[in-house]
Design a protein around this motif. Structure first.
Motif, PDB file in Angstrom:
ATOM      1  N   THR A   1       0.733  -1.156   0.105  1.00 52.23           N
ATOM      2  CA  THR A   1      -0.011   0.039  -0.057  1.00 52.23           C
ATOM      3  C   THR A   1       0.867   1.259   0.070  1.00 52.23           C
ATOM      4  OG1 THR A   1       0.048  -0.113   2.396  1.00 52.23           O
ATOM      5  CG2 THR A   1      -1.773  -1.161   1.161  1.00 52.23           C
ATOM      6  N   LEU A   2       2.092   1.197   0.523  1.00 56.85           N
ATOM      7  CA  LEU A   2       3.197   2.176   0.547  1.00 56.85           C
ATOM      8  C   LEU A   2       3.477   2.515  -0.773  1.00 56.85           C
ATOM      9  CD1 LEU A   2       4.580   2.062   4.062  1.00 56.85           C
ATOM     10  CD2 LEU A   2       2.783   3.654   3.389  1.00 56.85           C
ATOM     11  N   THR A   3       3.486   1.367  -1.383  1.00 55.65           N
ATOM     12  CA  THR A   3       4.196   1.430  -2.781  1.00 55.65           C
ATOM     13  C   THR A   3       5.364   2.380  -3.336  1.00 55.65           C
ATOM     14  OG1 THR A   3       3.432   1.504  -5.180  1.00 55.65           O
ATOM     15  CG2 THR A   3       2.005   2.994  -3.661  1.00 55.65           C
ATOM     16  N   PRO A   4       6.461   2.105  -2.445  1.00 52.95           N
ATOM     17  CA  PRO A   4       7.617   3.231  -2.750  1.00 52.95           C
ATOM     18  C   PRO A   4       8.068   3.109  -4.444  1.00 52.95           C
ATOM     19  CG  PRO A   4       8.319   1.272  -1.411  1.00 52.95           C
ATOM     20  CD  PRO A   4       6.781   1.255  -1.513  1.00 52.95           C
TER      21      PRO A   4
ATOM     22  N   TYR B   1       7.235   5.756  -6.493  1.00 50.85           N
ATOM     23  CA  TYR B   1       7.668   7.204  -6.691  1.00 50.85           C
ATOM     24  C   TYR B   1       8.959   7.186  -7.454  1.00 50.85           C
ATOM     25  CZ  TYR B   1       4.638   8.466  -2.640  1.00 50.85           C
ATOM     26  OH  TYR B   1       3.567   8.818  -2.246  1.00 50.85           O
ATOM     27  N   ARG B   2       9.469   5.960  -7.936  1.00 55.66           N
ATOM     28  CA  ARG B   2      10.487   5.938  -8.796  1.00 55.66           C
ATOM     29  C   ARG B   2       9.990   6.086 -10.338  1.00 55.66           C
ATOM     30  NH1 ARG B   2      14.994   5.009  -5.851  1.00 55.66           N
ATOM     31  NH2 ARG B   2      14.949   3.639  -4.088  1.00 55.66           N
TER      32      ARG B   2
ATOM     33  N   PRO C   1       8.525  14.013  -8.116  1.00 52.21           N
ATOM     34  CA  PRO C   1       8.283  15.172  -8.008  1.00 52.21           C
ATOM     35  C   PRO C   1       7.477  15.936  -9.296  1.00 52.21           C
ATOM     36  CG  PRO C   1      10.164  14.828  -6.866  1.00 52.21           C
ATOM     37  CD  PRO C   1      10.085  13.850  -7.700  1.00 52.21           C
ATOM     38  N   GLY C   2       6.103  16.620  -8.975  1.00 45.26           N
ATOM     39  CA  GLY C   2       5.362  17.335  -9.920  1.00 45.26           C
ATOM     40  C   GLY C   2       4.912  16.347 -11.104  1.00 45.26           C
ATOM     41  N   GLU C   3       5.086  14.979 -11.048  1.00 50.20           N
ATOM     42  CA  GLU C   3       4.438  14.108 -11.989  1.00 50.20           C
ATOM     43  C   GLU C   3       3.369  13.594 -11.526  1.00 50.20           C
ATOM     44  OE1 GLU C   3       7.718  11.432 -13.003  1.00 50.20           O
ATOM     45  OE2 GLU C   3       8.832  13.240 -13.706  1.00 50.20           O
ATOM     46  N   ASN C   4       2.496  12.958 -12.523  1.00 49.94           N
ATOM     47  CA  ASN C   4       1.093  12.574 -12.303  1.00 49.94           C
ATOM     48  C   ASN C   4       1.090  10.919 -12.152  1.00 49.94           C
ATOM     49  OD1 ASN C   4      -1.476  11.498 -12.650  1.00 49.94           O
ATOM     50  ND2 ASN C   4      -1.906  13.620 -13.522  1.00 49.94           N
ATOM     51  N   PHE C   5       0.462  10.568 -11.007  1.00 48.25           N
ATOM     52  CA  PHE C   5       0.585   9.021 -10.650  1.00 48.25           C
ATOM     53  C   PHE C   5      -0.629   8.361 -11.202  1.00 48.25           C
ATOM     54  CE2 PHE C   5       3.489   8.354  -6.804  1.00 48.25           C
ATOM     55  CZ  PHE C   5       3.936   9.615  -6.740  1.00 48.25           C
ATOM     56  N   LEU C   6      -1.541   8.995 -12.113  1.00 46.94           N
ATOM     57  CA  LEU C   6      -2.438   8.110 -12.691  1.00 46.94           C
ATOM     58  C   LEU C   6      -2.187   7.269 -13.761  1.00 46.94           C
ATOM     59  CD1 LEU C   6      -4.996  10.984 -13.847  1.00 46.94           C
ATOM     60  CD2 LEU C   6      -5.481   9.206 -12.270  1.00 46.94           C
TER      61      LEU C   6
ATOM     62  N   HIS D   1       0.995   0.833 -10.241  1.00 47.89           N
ATOM     63  CA  HIS D   1       0.186   0.719  -8.956  1.00 47.89           C
ATOM     64  C   HIS D   1      -1.168   1.251  -9.114  1.00 47.89           C
ATOM     65  CE1 HIS D   1      -1.085   1.005  -4.695  1.00 47.89           C
ATOM     66  NE2 HIS D   1      -0.445   0.065  -4.392  1.00 47.89           N
ATOM     67  N   THR D   2      -1.466   2.430  -9.551  1.00 46.18           N
ATOM     68  CA  THR D   2      -2.546   3.022  -9.732  1.00 46.18           C
ATOM     69  C   THR D   2      -3.499   2.494 -11.002  1.00 46.18           C
ATOM     70  OG1 THR D   2      -1.720   5.361  -9.241  1.00 46.18           O
ATOM     71  CG2 THR D   2      -3.883   5.196 -10.478  1.00 46.18           C
TER      72      THR D   2
ATOM     73  N   GLN E   1       8.305   5.494   5.834  1.00 46.15           N
ATOM     74  CA  GLN E   1       8.004   5.852   4.325  1.00 46.15           C
ATOM     75  C   GLN E   1       8.356   7.242   3.935  1.00 46.15           C
ATOM     76  OE1 GLN E   1       7.633   4.015   1.798  1.00 46.15           O
ATOM     77  NE2 GLN E   1       6.191   5.122   0.057  1.00 46.15           N
TER      78      GLN E   1
ATOM     79  N   TRP F   1      11.897   7.989   3.716  1.00 46.70           N
ATOM     80  CA  TRP F   1      12.356   7.460   2.582  1.00 46.70           C
ATOM     81  C   TRP F   1      12.239   8.447   1.565  1.00 46.70           C
ATOM     82  CZ3 TRP F   1       9.897   5.937  -1.958  1.00 46.70           C
ATOM     83  CH2 TRP F   1      11.037   5.416  -2.873  1.00 46.70           C
TER      84      TRP F   1
ATOM     85  N   ARG G   1      10.932  24.729  -6.432  1.00 45.33           N
ATOM     86  CA  ARG G   1      11.280  25.393  -7.840  1.00 45.33           C
ATOM     87  C   ARG G   1      11.258  26.963  -7.925  1.00 45.33           C
ATOM     88  NH1 ARG G   1       7.449  21.079 -11.488  1.00 45.33           N
ATOM     89  NH2 ARG G   1       8.539  19.313 -10.830  1.00 45.33           N
TER      90      ARG G   1
ATOM     91  N   PRO H   1       2.716  16.400  -6.495  1.00 49.47           N
ATOM     92  CA  PRO H   1       3.593  15.598  -5.547  1.00 49.47           C
ATOM     93  C   PRO H   1       4.724  16.136  -5.541  1.00 49.47           C
ATOM     94  CG  PRO H   1       3.273  14.515  -7.527  1.00 49.47           C
ATOM     95  CD  PRO H   1       2.368  15.559  -7.736  1.00 49.47           C
ATOM     96  N   LEU H   2       5.262  16.546  -4.103  1.00 54.79           N
ATOM     97  CA  LEU H   2       6.737  16.975  -3.773  1.00 54.79           C
ATOM     98  C   LEU H   2       7.347  17.949  -4.217  1.00 54.79           C
ATOM     99  CD1 LEU H   2       7.845  13.029  -4.123  1.00 54.79           C
ATOM    100  CD2 LEU H   2       7.181  14.343  -1.710  1.00 54.79           C
ATOM    101  N   VAL H   3       6.525  19.112  -4.734  1.00 55.12           N
ATOM    102  CA  VAL H   3       6.762  20.204  -5.277  1.00 55.12           C
ATOM    103  C   VAL H   3       6.471  21.622  -4.413  1.00 55.12           C
ATOM    104  CG1 VAL H   3       7.007  21.848  -6.908  1.00 55.12           C
ATOM    105  CG2 VAL H   3       7.274  19.441  -7.575  1.00 55.12           C
TER     106      VAL H   3
ATOM    107  N   GLY I   1      -4.061   8.669  -6.349  1.00 57.70           N
ATOM    108  CA  GLY I   1      -4.199   8.266  -7.404  1.00 57.70           C
ATOM    109  C   GLY I   1      -3.767   9.323  -8.441  1.00 57.70           C
ATOM    110  N   ALA I   2      -3.880  10.374  -8.266  1.00 57.93           N
ATOM    111  CA  ALA I   2      -3.059  11.453  -9.119  1.00 57.93           C
ATOM    112  C   ALA I   2      -1.764  12.176  -8.515  1.00 57.93           C
ATOM    113  CB  ALA I   2      -4.460  12.746  -9.343  1.00 57.93           C
TER     114      ALA I   2
ATOM    115  N   THR J   1      -3.792   4.588  -2.542  1.00 58.03           N
ATOM    116  CA  THR J   1      -4.113   4.091  -1.216  1.00 58.03           C
ATOM    117  C   THR J   1      -4.022   5.192  -0.170  1.00 58.03           C
ATOM    118  OG1 THR J   1      -1.695   3.532  -1.114  1.00 58.03           O
ATOM    119  CG2 THR J   1      -3.412   1.727  -2.059  1.00 58.03           C
TER     120      THR J   1
END
Lengths: 519, 519
Positions: A424-427, A430-431, A435-440, A444-445, B58, B61, B71, B242-244, B272-273, B278
């Motif tokens: 659920t933490l799904t490190p 993040y790779r 930063p600034g990117e979309n997780f859609l 995992h999503t 986490q 990490w 930025r 995320p992270l910015v 999710g975005a 989760t």
């Protein structure tokens, strides 16, 4: 705890998956479906040890100094006297600690069997059972407005409860079938529960012979041998608060208990009228009254399944009207969960999705949601009035019923809690998306998006413009569509034709043996 | 804990009672009024130690392996590098534990001063501060429907918040005054907060010079010396998750921090975005982003007051729309309270009375109430969006605002908890009214009936027939009457004429010095 689980079934058709007890060990996704459900989050402990002891001492004081009356029930008083209680006239007094001791034979957890074992439920421990509203003489919907309930309405609500994966029990008098003579209603009601649903249900308690009929019909459906050894039905025993059991209730209590069927003892205290106006006093008095009823059940049949119930609310002492979902009542709900746990018995919360609102508006849902949070965090095992309740219980609302179902589903998701682990933490996500990117579009999503979140049926958000184009429909209007669609899609659960016939024959025979009484 | 207390003030006119700090020691009935409010019930601990540690690990990490970008803000990166963080381009990385250590200078509790010291609040510990919604470009009411918000709407909501005893803070951008040029809005907003209300407020953060104007106006109202040493204003710093942190936000953050004013760092994660889908991942990422912002504030001015904020919600990944008050989001709200407490800093909850519903219907209030329970039980110190929020925050509703006020009042009653002692258990009442008797006329009931229960303004129950005669009005319709009555009764708080004039002059001068910008 589960946060990544199979998509909860959408409530269009009832679950038919078999499995019975096996699901209990398996847990997992099945735990969110009808049948066995486990609360996987902690209870909320409002009061500390000192305050809880003070409440228990007050309950003991009430039972020893004031006592409690069992009016018109010589057998109940005989049982108490034989157990060493002091009996003067109708009044029974317990020595301090005696009521608690008499409750000790009550099981901490038991199975309430359903006609289809897939829908059998456990009561006690961390189990949770949600049920429809109970006892309303009226029904309402947006098309026809408020009116007296009929047997058709009763059957409709049994069907809706059967179809929802978020209700685990068919309820009892989900509404009063006022078009049926009073002395015959129980036959049609139990018949509906046993044929239109296969979930557990409550039988009649309005007279000892009606309680006996309810049990007889269970014997037809489950087999007499099975019923002799297992709880297949519940009876609601309302205390005539303050501190009185009337003959009808204590008689029905003994009838159910002697038959090994489940008794739920429900003190009914409107703070300020049936007891003092403070939450602490209402909690202590509820505890005293519930213990007295449970003690009687245990004297009638040691080890018989019971549920520690309650029904308490506040009054608007300005206007005299009852209020539901109030902060004071919610505090009592939370504390009764603590007291029942210390008695180590299953608890039916006095909460549920309750309100004094006359329509399924914002107040109705605010009251209901607030009461439901208190109810579930209290550790309640059984929740009556989880769907449909309006107007202080006088009315079952068709739209309110399905609006409440969405909330039941959401609360059932919440009590699954939060799963914290590498999955659920799904490190790794993040790779993929820094930063600034979309997780859609992360793996995992994509893998979890369809099942990650509870999906309600009629709650909605989304663009205002689209909503406006669709006519600015409120959730109540969408609910109107929903219950009609559900009833159109209803299919009865399978039943053995011989059982079906025998039940119909029993009802016809009993009805033919009585005149029509309307009181 | 208090259950028998003075009747909470009915929200017609604001409290004017003086007392300031003295009330803190006094507690009691004053604690339910505007100003200092204490939560007297336990927080709800959803997760145990192991899961909380896993979330903290986490977060560490993420901050060490992935890092977080500042930025366009060389000064922020310089501060982090000087503190020993690794800086590559915009990316700042912390050693495990370093972000937590940098947060250690943040005060666990501080006073946010109001122009009238009676309304000063404490943030941190068991204190609770409720505020209106924030940031909506639209407003709606039953008469005129949904429309772009104007400065008149802004002023109306500041007035309503001022008049309610259940809101302790005037908010910030309670709605966007879209009829004012973007580069001048902050002047009119801060002016409204400082003249139409005397409660604490939030200043502008949309550009460093607007943050500076906000602080300058505070100096006029409070005196420059006082502002130099005390927090009189809050700024909301949204992380560009995320992270910015973008330059506008980290610049405003530093401007507020350097001036000793309160910074609230609010990660904004739509699961999710802007992060994984989760709840556990959303909680860990929020923790990482909040710590990074708090660390920057502490580097800019060690010991400056900060609030650990959050804004997180779920998406209907079927339709892509945002959802609010969902069970998954409520779980995150509960856990963020735990994580912030372990960091020993004041926490602003990502909850409040939030919903994605487009009107103030049953769904809106169910979502809002559910989110509010999670918020208050999480131990939140500051609750934004406690009143008015609709449509995922795009709209402030006039009716929703006063419906929410009733719920705020009820929740404030609940967090007072249950008092258990001889006075509330009232054994003497059972000698007056025994089994089967009515408690309405006992001395205890007569003494306490008027004040025992929270009395809402527009929630109502009572006889269906009377309600039907009155036109079957929903709570939304009653709310429409209510906000109009409140605005009609509004009276501004007293203000020093010299201060009033100087504020007006400052706004006029600054406006004259700028052209109109609409972006």
């Amino acid at each position: 705890m589960l946060s990544e689980r199979a998509l909860p079934p959408q409530p269009s058709l009832p679950e038919r998956r078999r499995g019975g007890r096996a699901r209990r060990a398996a847990g997992g996704a099945g735990a969110t479906k009808a049948g066995l459900v486990l609360r996987r989050i902690p209870t909320y402990e409002l009061l500390g040890e000192e305050a809880l002891l003070a409440l228990e001492e007050q309950a003991d004081w009430i039972l020893s100094e004031i006592g409690i009356e069992f009016r018109g029930d010589a057998e109940a008083r005989r049982l108490f006297a034989a157990a060493g209680c002091s009996v003067e006239g109708d009044r029974v007094r317990f020595q301090p600690g005696q009521a608690t001791a008499l409750c000790a034979t009550a099981p901490a957890e038991f199975t309430l069997h359903a006609r289809d074992p897939h829908y059998s439920v456990a009561l006690g421990g961390d189990h949770l059972v949600l049920m429809p509203g109970y006892g309303s003489p009226f029904v309402t919907d947006l098309d026809r407005g408020r009116r007296y309930a009929t047997i058709e309405d009763f059957r409709n609500f049994v069907k809706l409860a059967w179809m929802s994966p978020w209700l685990h029990h068919s309820g009892g008098t989900v509404c009063e079938p006022t078009d049926i003579p009073v002395n015959k209603r129980h036959l049609d009601m139990v018949h509906a529960h046993l044929t239109l649903s296969a979930k557990p249900f409550m039988g009649s308690v309005t007279a000892p012979e009606r309680a006996a009929d309810s049990i007889e019909m269970s014997r037809i459906a489950f087999g007499a041998d099975f019923v002799a050894e297992n709880a297949v039905m519940q009876g609601n025993i309302n205390v005539n608060s303050p501190l009185v059991f009337d003959e009808t209730m204590s008689g029905a209590l003994r009838t159910y208990a002697e038959a090994g069927q489940c008794v739920c003892v429900s003190p009914a205290i409107f703070g300020g009228a049936m007891g003092p106006v403070t939450p602490a006093a209402v909690a202590a008095q509820t505890h005293a009254e519930a213990m007295a009823g449970i003690a009687l059940a245990q004297l009638a049949r040691p080890g018989c399944p019971i549920v520690y119930g309650s029904f308490h609310n506040t009054m608007s002492l300005k206007t005299g009207s009852l209020t539901f979902g109030s902060p004071e009542a919610n505090l009592v709900t939370l504390v009764l969960g603590q007291l029942a746990r210390r008695l180590d018995v299953p608890v039916r919360s006095g909460g549920g999705q309750i309100t004094s609102a006359n329509s399924a508006d914002g107040q109705a849902m605010a009251d209901s949601t607030s009461a439901m949070w208190a109810t579930l965090l209290s550790g309640a095992n059984q929740v009556w009035h989880a769907a449909g309740w309006l107007e202080g219980g006088l009315t079952m609302g068709y739209e309110k019923f399905v609006m409440d179902l969405d909330q039941c589903g959401a609360m059932l998701r919440m009590i699954e809690g939060m799963e914290v682990n590498a999955g659920t933490l799904t490190p790794e996500s993040y790779r993929e998306a820094g930063p600034g990117e979309n997780f859609l579009s992360t793996r995992h999503t994509l893998q979890h998006f369809a099942t990650a979140n509870f999906i309600p049926d009629i709650s909605e958000g989304g663009a205002f413009e689209r909503w406006a184009e669709d006519g600015c429909r409120t959730v109540e209007e969408r609910a109107n569509d929903r219950w009609k669609a559900m009833l159109s899609a209803y299919e009865p659960p399978p039943i053995d034709p011989g059982v079906d016939e025998a039940l119909t024959e029993f009802v016809a025979r009993r009805k033919a043996a009585m005149g029509d009484d309307w009181y």
